[in-house]
Design a protein around this motif. Sequence first.
Motif, mmCIF file in Angstrom:
data_model
loop_
_atom_site.group_PDB
_atom_site.id
_atom_site.type_symbol
_atom_site.label_atom_id
_atom_site.label_comp_id
_atom_site.label_asym_id
_atom_site.label_seq_id
_atom_site.Cartn_x
_atom_site.Cartn_y
_atom_site.Cartn_z
ATOM 1 N N MET A 124 4.597 36.071 1.437
ATOM 2 C CA MET A 124 4.969 34.708 1.073
ATOM 3 C C MET A 124 6.014 34.722 -0.035
ATOM 4 N N GLU A 125 7.258 34.979 0.351
ATOM 5 C CA GLU A 125 8.340 34.992 -0.626
ATOM 6 C C GLU A 125 8.610 33.608 -1.192
ATOM 7 N N SER A 126 8.175 32.564 -0.475
ATOM 8 C CA SER A 126 8.427 31.203 -0.956
ATOM 9 C C SER A 126 7.534 30.832 -2.142
ATOM 10 N N ILE A 127 6.451 31.588 -2.335
ATOM 11 C CA ILE A 127 5.559 31.310 -3.463
ATOM 12 C C ILE A 127 5.788 32.390 -4.510
ATOM 13 N N ARG A 128 6.612 32.074 -5.489
ATOM 14 C CA ARG A 128 6.946 33.035 -6.536
ATOM 15 C C ARG A 128 6.469 32.563 -7.898
ATOM 16 N N GLU A 129 6.184 31.282 -8.019
ATOM 17 C CA GLU A 129 5.815 30.733 -9.317
ATOM 18 C C GLU A 129 4.506 29.975 -9.206
ATOM 19 N N ILE A 130 3.648 30.210 -10.195
ATOM 20 C CA ILE A 130 2.348 29.556 -10.263
ATOM 21 C C ILE A 130 2.262 28.864 -11.603
ATOM 22 N N SER A 131 1.805 27.633 -11.588
ATOM 23 C CA SER A 131 1.665 26.900 -12.849
ATOM 24 C C SER A 131 0.200 26.578 -13.104
ATOM 25 N N HIS A 132 -0.175 26.691 -14.372
ATOM 26 C CA HIS A 132 -1.532 26.364 -14.809
ATOM 27 C C HIS A 132 -1.461 25.954 -16.272
ATOM 28 N N ASP A 133 -2.061 24.788 -16.588
ATOM 29 C CA ASP A 133 -2.037 24.266 -17.963
ATOM 30 C C ASP A 133 -0.603 24.195 -18.495
ATOM 31 N N ASN A 134 0.292 23.673 -17.655
ATOM 32 C CA ASN A 134 1.693 23.457 -18.039
ATOM 33 C C ASN A 134 2.460 24.747 -18.323
ATOM 34 N N GLU A 135 1.910 25.881 -17.953
ATOM 35 C CA GLU A 135 2.610 27.153 -18.072
ATOM 36 C C GLU A 135 2.973 27.639 -16.675
ATOM 37 N N VAL A 136 4.187 28.166 -16.548
ATOM 38 C CA VAL A 136 4.654 28.667 -15.254
ATOM 39 C C VAL A 136 4.703 30.188 -15.307
ATOM 40 N N TYR A 137 4.124 30.834 -14.295
ATOM 41 C CA TYR A 137 4.080 32.297 -14.222
ATOM 42 C C TYR A 137 4.769 32.740 -12.942
ATOM 43 N N ARG A 138 5.567 33.782 -13.076
ATOM 44 C CA ARG A 138 6.212 34.350 -11.894
ATOM 45 C C ARG A 138 5.318 35.448 -11.332
ATOM 46 N N VAL A 139 5.054 35.402 -10.035
ATOM 47 C CA VAL A 139 4.120 36.328 -9.389
ATOM 48 C C VAL A 139 4.790 36.940 -8.166
ATOM 49 N N ASP A 140 4.609 38.236 -7.983
ATOM 50 C CA ASP A 140 5.091 38.883 -6.769
ATOM 51 C C ASP A 140 3.891 39.395 -5.975
ATOM 52 N N LYS A 141 4.173 40.011 -4.849
ATOM 53 C CA LYS A 141 3.131 40.539 -3.963
ATOM 54 C C LYS A 141 2.122 39.451 -3.576
ATOM 55 N N VAL A 142 2.654 38.335 -3.100
ATOM 56 C CA VAL A 142 1.817 37.238 -2.598
ATOM 57 C C VAL A 142 1.816 37.311 -1.071
ATOM 58 N N PHE A 143 0.637 37.356 -0.476
ATOM 59 C CA PHE A 143 0.499 37.479 0.971
ATOM 60 C C PHE A 143 -0.430 36.397 1.503
ATOM 61 N N ALA A 144 -0.282 36.100 2.774
ATOM 62 C CA ALA A 144 -1.254 35.278 3.500
ATOM 63 C C ALA A 144 -1.868 36.151 4.580
ATOM 64 N N ALA A 145 -3.153 35.923 4.879
ATOM 65 C CA ALA A 145 -3.832 36.810 5.834
ATOM 66 C C ALA A 145 -4.949 36.083 6.562
#
Length: 824
Positions: free
Chosen positions: A134-155
């Motif tokens: 899932m290359e389209s999901i690169r950023e995750i936000s929680h409590d107004n903070e944005v985190y960049r995440v790699d190695k996201v998969f769907a299965a």
Amino acid sequence: LVLQCFGVTVLWFSESNHNTVTLKHHRTITQKIMLKNYIKIAWRNLRNDKLYSVINILGIAVATAAFLLIINFVRFEYSYEDFHTKADDIYRVTLDLYQGSEYIVTDAETYPPLGPLLKQDMPEVVEYVRIQMMESIREISHDNEVYRVDKVFAADPSLFEVFNYEFLYGEAGTVFSAPMQVVINESLADRLFGSAAGALDKVMMSSGNQFTITGIIKDPPSNTHLKVNMLLSLSTVERLGWDLTSWNSNNNYTYLQLQPGVDLASFNNKLVELSDERLEDEILVAEPVKDIHLYSNKTFEPEVNGNIKTVQFLFVIAILILIIGSINYMNLTSARATERIKEVGIRKVLGSSRRLLVGQFLTETLLINVVAIGLALQIVQLVLPYYFQLIGRPVDVDFFISPFFWMTCLSLFLFNSLLSGLYPAFKLSGVKPIAITRRTFTGSGQGELFRKALVVGQFTVAMIVLSASFIVFRQISYMQNQDLGVDTSQVLIVRGPSATSDSSDLPQAQVFKDALAQLTDVENVSASEALPGVSLHDLNTTSGLTRLGSNEEGGYTYYAYGIDADFIDNMEIRLVAGRNFRKGSSNKDEMILSEEATRLLGFENPEAAVGERLNWGSTIVGVVKDYHQMSLKESILPMVHWYDESGSFFSIKLKTDDIRTTVSRVESLWSEQFPGYPFDYYFFDEYFNRQYQADQRFGTIVGVFSGFTLFITCLGLLGLTAYTVSRRTKEIGIRKILGATVFNMVSLLSKDFIKLVLIAILIATPTAWYIMSQWLQDFAYKIELQLWMFLIVGLIAVTIALFTVSFQSVRAAIMNPVESLRSE
């Protein structure tokens, strides 16, 4: 009489038993005394011959330490996917792409409906798992903070049945019971929520969607090609708009659990039949999951895989280093046999058997190896942090408590003891008692020939390893200094917010770009969806691109991404025909292609392509000179560009040497325009060259261990030289009295050893040439092997050998002749 006879019989058995026990008791005491004497004599010999003891112990210790380190790396590379209990029955289906009968490439990804179809129609299939990056999901936000995440998969939920992912929180059977549920690993949970326990049932945002965390898994081990940080269910992917019933796009990794004992060749034949029925110019092929890391080099792999040639080469190096360490002991022991001949002869005259003599010499060898392996463990402990940094892995805290490690140590101890000890022990123990009066061992041509063969063998191995190291670095240097068709120097890359982020929360990319252009340290700025050097997963691909009105049905894979009007100039890509995109214009339905793309589309030349239309409804307005989208290990890719200003990547051309200040200013602008988003930057040239990281690591590893090989070899040469000098001390004194110069003496003592090194060069050069030519076959762009490369390595080896020999030779040559003659 019967009783008396019985009594005598009992007494006889009693005396016999007593005598047997007494005999065994005496034998045990004798054996203990003999062992004690063996050790005492062995220790005395080691202490009296300090130079040779140090050389032997250090040589075996360094060889053992080098072997332990290399074999740990080799074992790790071979251990990929071993932690999955069903690994032997898991296979991945890949896709061979053809243009007619011409093979194009193999894609690691296949079509979403394939897995269910195979389970339905083929009884060999127990279960299937579809996994989508899932290359389209690169950023995750929680409590107004944005985190960049790699190695996201769907299965599929079956992932947790086929593969072994250990759950810390949540249940494998329920984590994907509904859409918009995710599973994250322990490290990501700690990063987002402070602890894994606190992450369960928490909600986070990505791409404007809300996800609920239903499970936390333990971080996958390093020896897997699927190092997941976050997992979505495929039902979530469908909710986000993906069609999992379409045979038009291959975006899934398809894994199968087959029945135990299935014949892979027969199963692949069935896949070929299915390919003929369902697909066109494509063939499905299944490969064992345990082969992926070392044997698979396909497009769109989840990560950069290893190389079986590299691993096998390092394993051979490890074995050869170990043998070289033992050869040193054999060489020095057999060379110094003259000094032990009288000892052996006297022992035999006094009644010592050959078995006892073998025991004595083996005890000396065992003692040396005990000390050597202790020293080897100290060396390993000392260099371990540097070793893990060298191989690119985190420090393994279980290194010294691994049963495999200690079994290897024990095996090495026995191997070294037998290999290095048996020949000298049996050779020396076979000396005749008459040897008391004359020399019979080292004066023999057989003994001399054997030692020379060992020296040649050592230097041959050292030269092969050194040649490999030299050529690897030459190849890497060649790739890094070639014209890429793009300018990577002085370019700062800033990764923009994900293209799928909530646009209402983000200022326009053009605002940020215009602000950057105002900085005095910035020469030019461009925005693009991707860049040269990024993962193939960041690119769009199509095999259906053709000229409008053409009868061709496609088949070639084209790689595409959007760029703005400043990209070509900023990257210094040469425009060979047509024009660039226009600034301030929508550039709708316009495309710019590379030369390779126009060639595959059938245009005679770039000029002929300009103004022509494609089946996508687009017009070719320009053609750029071919450039390297990927490293020089790969062939030129056919590139297609459309106009886009989304700003997934901002390329900032700098005109200053004060990089730190400029980066600080860029970060300040970023914080103003994209508050809450992580500032992710790197330099273009460094990022592009990361593609060579595995080859650089291989070259460094080979270089380090070639140094070890040379060091051990020179230790043995130093010992042999010292022994030769000690035997010819009187001759040296006489020659000096008769007028020989220091140069004459050094030449006399060195020439025999240098001849052996030259013979080693003649053997090593063609061998290394063949080995490295095989390694270079993996590169699309490679150096040409030339004789001067091997001559340089040979010159280095001769220089080192000459220096090693001369160290002892000069000392002997400058000695006072009076002292030389008095020594005997």
